[in-house]
Design an enzyme around this catalytic site. Structure first.
Site, PDB file in Angstrom:
ATOM      1  N   CYS A  66       1.679   6.371  -5.828  1.00 57.01           N
ATOM      2  CA  CYS A  66       2.426   5.587  -5.068  1.00 57.01           C
ATOM      3  C   CYS A  66       3.607   4.778  -5.648  1.00 57.01           C
ATOM      4  O   CYS A  66       4.459   4.067  -5.058  1.00 57.01           O
ATOM      5  CB  CYS A  66       1.479   4.467  -4.249  1.00 57.01           C
ATOM      6  N   HIS A 108       4.898  -1.678  -1.839  1.00 54.74           N
ATOM      7  CA  HIS A 108       4.463  -0.687  -1.105  1.00 54.74           C
ATOM      8  C   HIS A 108       3.751  -0.738  -0.053  1.00 54.74           C
ATOM      9  O   HIS A 108       2.861  -1.712   0.068  1.00 54.74           O
ATOM     10  CB  HIS A 108       3.389  -0.075  -2.289  1.00 54.74           C
ATOM     11  N   ASN A 148       0.498   4.561   4.965  1.00 55.62           N
ATOM     12  CA  ASN A 148       0.746   4.765   3.324  1.00 55.62           C
ATOM     13  C   ASN A 148       1.304   6.101   2.980  1.00 55.62           C
ATOM     14  O   ASN A 148       0.513   7.263   3.038  1.00 55.62           O
ATOM     15  CB  ASN A 148      -0.558   4.498   2.629  1.00 55.62           C
TER      16      ASN A 148
END
Ligand code: ACO
Length: 337
Positions: A125, A264, A294
């Protein structure tokens, strides 16, 4: 280990900034209500624990390079950069089309970016933040004059759609940016870190050299993402908050001078805790995870794209981007728009 850099200027007082942005998400929407029909979950649980309402899911056969290509095309158009003039092309992805060749080479071919040096970057990520900082270093040395950075994921291919604790969290998408020297603004400070001692908290065991694909690896469901959500939650908050604080300090700014915070896009509760720890008020936090979930390496770039498109970020604004992912990895950058 972590490394922070103070605001720096190369010999020619150059800073590196964003010249163009792009994004692409597949059209198919998977809502929380859709998920209720697949696993034992419900819309209320997902929204209150994560903030996510829906995510995009690629059709079978769609690869990360397909999403990356479309996001990259838009970023090049915005930057008014001919694909043939791209000098460096980095694709950050956890879900490459194949183990090799790199997804960046596949994107290069589709774009016609025949002069570009291409490689993939694996930092889960944190991928797009790591890739931007990597490209920035090449541009500051003058090795290349421009860079195309893409974060692209088809996570839906590696999600265990029978595991309610993970399948509700992720989505597919791509974000892209063109980086080049700028006369004003640009990247003022960066921070990166890694901690391999917690690698087992978020990983996909199968498909690599340790557990190559076999009937047994499929039977044991080794080709799906595995996660210890509670531990990841705690570490994500601490690592991202500290990293964000470091870039603000390195840029010699007060947290009150940050105009937009782009974390994020993993989980609203993680983001709220990070903002609190880093002294960044929630009204300055940009979130679009409710619509995309996500998207791992694509998440920060998709959020930056939409924040700019929607006028949330204005010229000269100080923007903090921060990410955290498997590895563990974390990173931030402070850029003046
Ligand atoms: N629907 C309904 N119930 C569920 C679901 C679901 N989808 N998933 C888990 N549950 C249940 C659990 O089984 C558990 O039940 P039990 O108490 O009977 O055992 C209960 O809900 C509580 O589970 P917890 O894990 O304690 O829930 P928590 O409040 O920690 O939230 C979550 C779980 C959302 C996964 C959270 O831990 C989290 O967000 N962690 C971070 C994960 C993440 O974002 N990872 C992405 C990669 S890293 C990054 O991007 C930052």
């Amino acid at each position: 280990m972590r490394r922070s850099t103070p605001p720096r200027r190369s010999r020619s007082s150059t800073r590196i900034g964003v010249r163009g942005l792009g994004m692409y998400v597949p059209p198919k929407v998977l809502t929380n209500v859709d998920l209720e029909k697949m696993v034992d979950t419900n819309d209320e649980w997902i929204r209150t624990r994560t903030g996510i309402c829906e995510r995009r899911v690629a059709e079978p056969g769609t690869a990360s390079s397909d999403l990356a290509y479309k996001a990259a095309q838009e970023a090049l158009t915005q930057a008014e950069l001919d694909p043939k003039d791209v000098e460096l092309l980095i694709v950050a992805t956890t879900t490459p089309d194949m183990l090799f060749p790199s997804t960046s080479c596949l994107v290069q071919e589709r774009l016609g970016a025949s002069s570009a040096v291409c490689f993939d970057l694996s930092a889960a990520c944190s991928g797009s933040i790591f890739a931007i900082i990597t490209a920035q270093q090449y541009l500051l040395t003058g090795r290349y004059r421009n860079a195309l950075v893409v974060g692209a994921e088809v996570l839906s291919s590696f999600i265990d759609w029978t595991d309610r604790s993970t399948c509700v969290l992720f989505g597919d998408g791509a974000g892209a940016c063109v980086l080049a020297p700028v006369r004003r603004g640009g990247i003022l400070a960066t921070d990166m870190g890694s901690d391999g001692s917690a690698a087992q908290l978020l990983y996909m065991p199968g498909g690599g050299s340790k557990h190559p694909p076999s009937h047994a690896s499929v039977d044991q469901r080794l080709h799906f993402l595995r996660m210890n959500g509670t531990e990841i939650f705690k570490l994500a908050v601490r690592r991202m908050a500290n990293s964000a604080k470091r870039v603000v300090k390195a840029a010699k700014l007060d947290p009150r001078e940050v105009d937009c915070f782009i974390p994020h896009q993993a989980n609203t509760r993680i983001i709220e805790a990070v903002a609190k720890w880093a002294d960044l008020p929630m009204e300055k936090v940009y979130m679009n995870l409710q619509r995309y979930g996500n998207t791992s390496a694509a998440s920060n770039l998709i959020a930056l794209y939409e924040a700019v498109r929607d006028g949330v970020i204005q010229r000269d604004d100080h923007v903090v981007m921060v990410a955290f992912g498997a590895g563990l990895t974390w990173g931030s950058l402070l850029l003046q728009w």
